[in-house]
Design a protein around this motif. Structure first.
Motif, mmCIF file in Angstrom:
data_model
loop_
_atom_site.group_PDB
_atom_site.id
_atom_site.type_symbol
_atom_site.label_atom_id
_atom_site.label_comp_id
_atom_site.label_asym_id
_atom_site.label_seq_id
_atom_site.Cartn_x
_atom_site.Cartn_y
_atom_site.Cartn_z
ATOM 1 N N ARG A 144 -36.025 -24.887 61.926
ATOM 2 C CA ARG A 144 -36.961 -24.215 61.016
ATOM 3 C C ARG A 144 -38.003 -25.207 60.497
ATOM 4 N NH1 ARG A 144 -33.709 -21.860 56.561
ATOM 5 N NH2 ARG A 144 -31.867 -22.792 57.490
ATOM 6 N N ILE A 186 -36.871 -16.842 63.549
ATOM 7 C CA ILE A 186 -36.612 -17.893 62.549
ATOM 8 C C ILE A 186 -35.242 -17.739 61.888
ATOM 9 C CG2 ILE A 186 -37.668 -16.739 60.548
ATOM 10 C CD1 ILE A 186 -39.019 -19.403 59.924
ATOM 11 N N ARG A 190 -33.160 -18.292 53.832
ATOM 12 C CA ARG A 190 -32.715 -17.447 54.930
ATOM 13 C C ARG A 190 -32.213 -16.118 54.347
ATOM 14 N NH1 ARG A 190 -29.693 -19.683 60.035
ATOM 15 N NH2 ARG A 190 -28.836 -21.239 58.640
ATOM 16 N N LEU A 203 -40.474 -25.706 63.156
ATOM 17 C CA LEU A 203 -41.360 -24.535 63.256
ATOM 18 C C LEU A 203 -42.419 -24.570 62.153
ATOM 19 C CD1 LEU A 203 -41.800 -21.742 64.709
ATOM 20 C CD2 LEU A 203 -40.549 -20.747 62.791
ATOM 21 N N ARG A 204 -41.991 -24.910 60.933
ATOM 22 C CA ARG A 204 -42.955 -25.013 59.827
ATOM 23 C C ARG A 204 -44.019 -26.050 60.148
ATOM 24 N NH1 ARG A 204 -38.593 -24.423 56.460
ATOM 25 N NH2 ARG A 204 -38.314 -26.653 56.195
ATOM 26 N N GLY A 237 -39.229 -19.842 56.316
ATOM 27 C CA GLY A 237 -37.950 -20.441 56.716
ATOM 28 C C GLY A 237 -37.384 -21.363 55.664
#
Lengths: 200, 687
Positions: free
Chosen positions: A59, A51, A38, A62-63, A35
């Motif tokens: 993002r 993602i 993109r 999420l990472r 991510g």
């Protein structure tokens, strides 16, 4: 266009090596998976999270929660000790400091928690980077040329450690490499050529 | 260039990547700024020498009685509306072949010659022009400096003059020249301009150091000798700085002879006074290049890392505070010593504590970083550790900012001490005995009420002066609050209120008594300013020597001429400091770029990284600025002990603190905004 028409699935706990010559797009692919970049088109899904439809902040979250990354040169923060580097993802998640000793013990560096990154050898730096990457129990572990700066023996050790660490937390492992030693330690290998994947 | 080392050095300076060229351009610009400053300082030194030369050229010596004289002369006092002294001389030519610099041969009796600065004032103030009717302009050879207020009147044999002079003895002073005291100017230039100038060079060269260091390591790996490495650094630095230095030197060489004002100081100069000879300009340029090379050669870590642990943080220790403490002790010693020695020691102490403050800054940053890193918040850990990691390097390029503060704070106290208020004026005093005919004419022109103060000539000396009122006491009392009318209608006034000295009342008498000698005449009127102008014009143009105009009710103080130089230098230092701060933040942003990549990969939000960069920049600037402001406040406080007329400039200190807070805030915002949100790209800085 760097990458085009890619289709890759990684099952939980599966280890995949992506091989290819320099400039084939290995790093770009990993950055897309993390991510950090993109793609112009297509979808990337990690678990149930798509993602490619997420904003910057999502993002990043999420990472932080689901992805661990290992770079060619380790990329530890020089100003933090080894222990602080390992616990940094947990602190960013506000999950406390975690069991740094256990994490460092798993990579054979339990006694180096108070050392500075500059005091470590190249192999030790990579082992700390692996400990840092798995500290948050990620679902996906990404490694970009993790043995690119290491000799053959260390390459074996680091690739085994990567594999074992990913298995220990049940993470899928995607390694971009041109090192056959690393590739041989993975479940399967795919080749990236001119932006397209080919089965090895 | 044939040498491979030289070719590598040149390639590393201007033929590298676009980023390398941009960094080289910043070094060239910084070198150009430092060169202009250096040229300006040398021009100021040469200006001082030219002023001295012209003052010496119009020097005269008093001759003994009976010896032949070239001129006779008397000095008179005059002043401008705002109280600046005008040096007025009455001359009589005894030897018709003798020449006074700046004056035409055989000036006619009754003619006036005035300096250009006085002529400018006369053009603005017609009443001032009335005092010097028909004045011609003194040539620049007869005027020490462009701002000198000087007037010559050539009188006939009927005027009694006090001095008999020979021609051009060369060691006579006291003719109104405001010679520049080079000691405080040198100290101010060193602290206010020199340190920030070096800081600017350091800040500009810092982003370039990494690339140079990598090339040095490569050369070393290839077997280059230490001499070759040194040559590489010298050639590389010279190649980066030379374009800026040559352009700045050429520019100053061409422009400075045409300047009629000292930039930022505002002092008028004669055209050509600031000009630099070619050899001096070349020497200044060479010195700046040598300075830049010195900065590059002496840069800690220039030789590259011999061991991995060479890159470990160098912990600043408390020993760094020793120069600061020494400076403060010297300052305290300066306050204890009397006279000029004490003042000079104090200035040396200010300079030492300024340098000491700069040296101790890394310790301050390290301690603050340590405290911060111990806090539980992750942001605090990251900021604190980044501050500690390179406490020495990160403050080095802030030297320009830090060095400015204590000196400004100290000198502001100097400026305040001479800024006294102007008192009220109710009457004008004409000292000396005015001939009765002249007095009547003056009264007619001024419409003033005269009050003549007289002494009995044969009194023993302790008799009070008498005040003789010509006119009506009630009218006088209407103008002069201190006048009190007795029952017999005569004026009484306290001597000290009239500015006559001594205690007791002035005796009011209806008329002068036999044996009385008029000491002075007080002209009381509604418009004391206009009355003063009339009286000054009379005194300067009469044939009666020995009269002077005074305004006892007025006490005007003027700031030292040095203050304008110091404030000009402080302005320049501020500009240089702002430039250096900009370069520092640019370097810090480059450092942050690498951390951005790592932190983003770890999952840190862009907003967190921006907050990290902003907090680090703001804290660094605030700590450096406030640390130096604290030293500056101590300097000011000590100055107050040195000079009882000054007070601690709390308002100025508050202003400085507010300015630091604003600079810290702006730095934080700029640093935060500089964290790029652009897509992730491969880090190529290791190449």
């Amino acid at each position: 266009m760097i990458l085009d028409g890619l289709d890759l699935d990684a099952a939980p706990g599966e280890a995949i090596a992506i091989m290819g010559p320099s400039g084939s797009g290995k790093t770009s692919l990993l950055h897309c998976l993390a991510g950090l970049r993109r793609p112009d088109a297509g979808d990337i899904t990690i678990g149930s999270a798509e993602i490619t439809r997420m904003g910057h902040r999502q993002r990043a979250r999420l990472r932080l929660r689901s992805i661990g990354m290992v770079f060619q040169f380790g990329e530890l923060l020089d100003e933090l000790t080894v222990g602080e580097n390992v616990e940094l993802p947990l602190r960013l998640r506000r999950d406390g400091r975690g069991d740094v000793e256990r994490l460092l013990g798993a990579v054979g560096l339990a006694d180096r928690a108070g050392s500075w990154p500059a005091e470590l050898s190249g192999g030790e730096v990579q082992r700390v980077a692996i400990a840092r990457a798995v500290a948050g129990d990620p679902a996906l572990l990404l490694a970009d040329e993790p043995t690119g700066a290491l000799d053959e023996d260390l390459s074996h050790a680091v690739s085994d450690l990567l594999r074992a660490s990913a298995q220990a937390v049940g993470a899928s492992l995607v390694v971009a490499t041109h090192d056959p030693i690393v590739a041989s330690a993975m479940d399967r290998t795919v080749r990236l050529r001119r932006g397209r994947l080919e089965a090895a | 260039m044939r040498s491979p080392v030289g070719r590598v050095a040149l390639a590393a300076s201007w033929a590298g990547t676009a980023t390398d060229r941009r960094r080289a351009a910043m070094v060239a610009i910084a070198a150009a700024v430092v060169t202009v400053i250096a040229c300006g300082c040398v021009s100021a030194w040469m200006l001082s020498g030219r002023i001295d030369d012209r003052a010496t050229a119009r020097g005269f010596r008093e001759v003994a009685a009976g010896a032949p004289a070239a001129f006779e002369r008397s000095a008179l006092y005059d002043e401008t509306t705002d109280g600046h002294q005008i040096y007025v001389y009455w001359w009589r030519m005894v030897d018709p072949t003798a020449r006074i610099p700046g004056v035409e041969a055989n000036p006619s009796v009754g003619s006036w010659f005035v300096s250009p600065a006085l002529a400018d004032r006369m053009a603005d103030e017609p009443r001032l022009a009335d005092r010097y009717p028909g004045a011609e302009l003194l040539a620049s050879a007869g005027v020490a400096h462009r701002g000198e207020l000087l007037a010559y009147r050539f009188v006939g044999a009927d005027v009694v003059l006090s001095e008999r002079l020979s021609e051009h003895a060369g060691d006579w002073t006291g003719d109104g020249t405001e010679a520049l005291d080079l000691f405080p100017i040198s100290v101010a230039a060193l602290t206010l301009i020199g340190i920030p100038g070096v800081g600017l060079l350091i800040a500009a060269m810092r982003p370039f150091a990494g690339a140079l260091e990598r090339r040095l390591l490569l050369l070393r790996a290839l077997g280059a000798s230490p001499r070759s490495e040194l040559a590489m650094v010298c050639v590389h630095t010279a190649a980066c700085t030379m374009p800026g230095v040559v352009a700045a030197t050429s520019g100053w060489f061409l422009v400075s002879p045409r300047l009629t004002n000292v930039p930022l100081v505002g002092r008028s100069v004669f055209r050509g006074d600031l000009g630099l000879p070619l050899t001096v300009a070349v020497a200044v340029a060479a010195c700046v290049v040598a300075l830049a090379i010195g900065v590059a050669v002496l840069r800690p870590g220039r030789a590259g890392a011999n061991r991995p642990t060479d890159h470990l943080p160098r912990r600043p220790t408390l020993i760094r505070a020793v120069p600061l403490l020494t400076g403060l002790v010297v300052m305290a010693g300066g306050t204890a010593l009397p006279g000029k020695d004490g003042a000079r020691l104090f200035v040396v102490g200010v300079m030492a504590s300024t340098l000491g403050a700069v040296v101790s800054l890394p310790y301050l940053i390290d301690r603050a970083g340590s405290r911060l890193a111990a806090r539980p918040a992750t942001l605090a850990l990251l900021v604190g550790r980044r501050m500690r990691w390179n406490a020495v390097g990160s403050t080095r390029s802030l030297v320009a900012v830090g060095a400015l503060v204590p000196v400004v704070a100290a000198w502001v106290a100097v400026a305040r001490s001479v800024d006294a208020p102007t008192g009220d004026r109710t009457f004008v005093e004409l000292r000396g005995d005015v001939p009765s005919g002249d007095l009547a004419a003056l009264l007619e022109r001024t419409e003033a009420i005269p009050l003549q103060v007289a002494f009995e000539v044969d009194a023993e000396g302790d008799a009070p002066p008498r005040a003789v009122l010509i006119g009506d006491c009630a009218a006088l009392a209407a103008h002069l609050a201190m006048a009190r009318c007795g029952s017999d209608g005569f004026a009484l006034a306290a001597t000290d209120e009239l500015g006559l000295g001594g205690a007791g009342d002035v005796e009011g008498v209806p008329a002068l008594r036999p044996g009385d000698e008029v000491q002075s005449t007080l002209f009381v009127s509604d418009d004391a300013r206009a009355t003063e102008d009339v009286l000054r014009a009379y005194v300067l143009n009469t044939s009666h020597a020995g009269m002077q105009v005074g305004a006892p009710g007025r006490a005007v103080f003027h700031e030292s001429p040095l203050v304008r130089w110091i404030l000009g230098a402080a302005t320049l230092a501020g500009l240089v400091g702002a430039f250096a701060l900009g370069l520092h933040l640019t370097g810090q942003a480059a450092d942050m770029a690498r951390s951005r990549i790592r932190l983003l990969a770890l999952g840190a939000d862009l907003a967190v990284i921006r907050r990290l960069a902003g907090t680090e920049a703001a804290l660094s600037v605030a700590l450096v600025g406030l640390g130096c402001a604290a030293v500056g406040s101590i300097s000011s406080w000590m100055f107050v002990q040195l000079d009882g007329t000054a007070s601690v400039p709390y308002a100025v200190i508050a202003l400085v603190v507010a300015a630091i807070a604003a600079a810290a805030g702006a730095s934080g915002l700029a640093a935060g905004a500089s964290v790029s949100g652009r897509p992730f790209a491969r880090d190529r800085s290791r190449r």
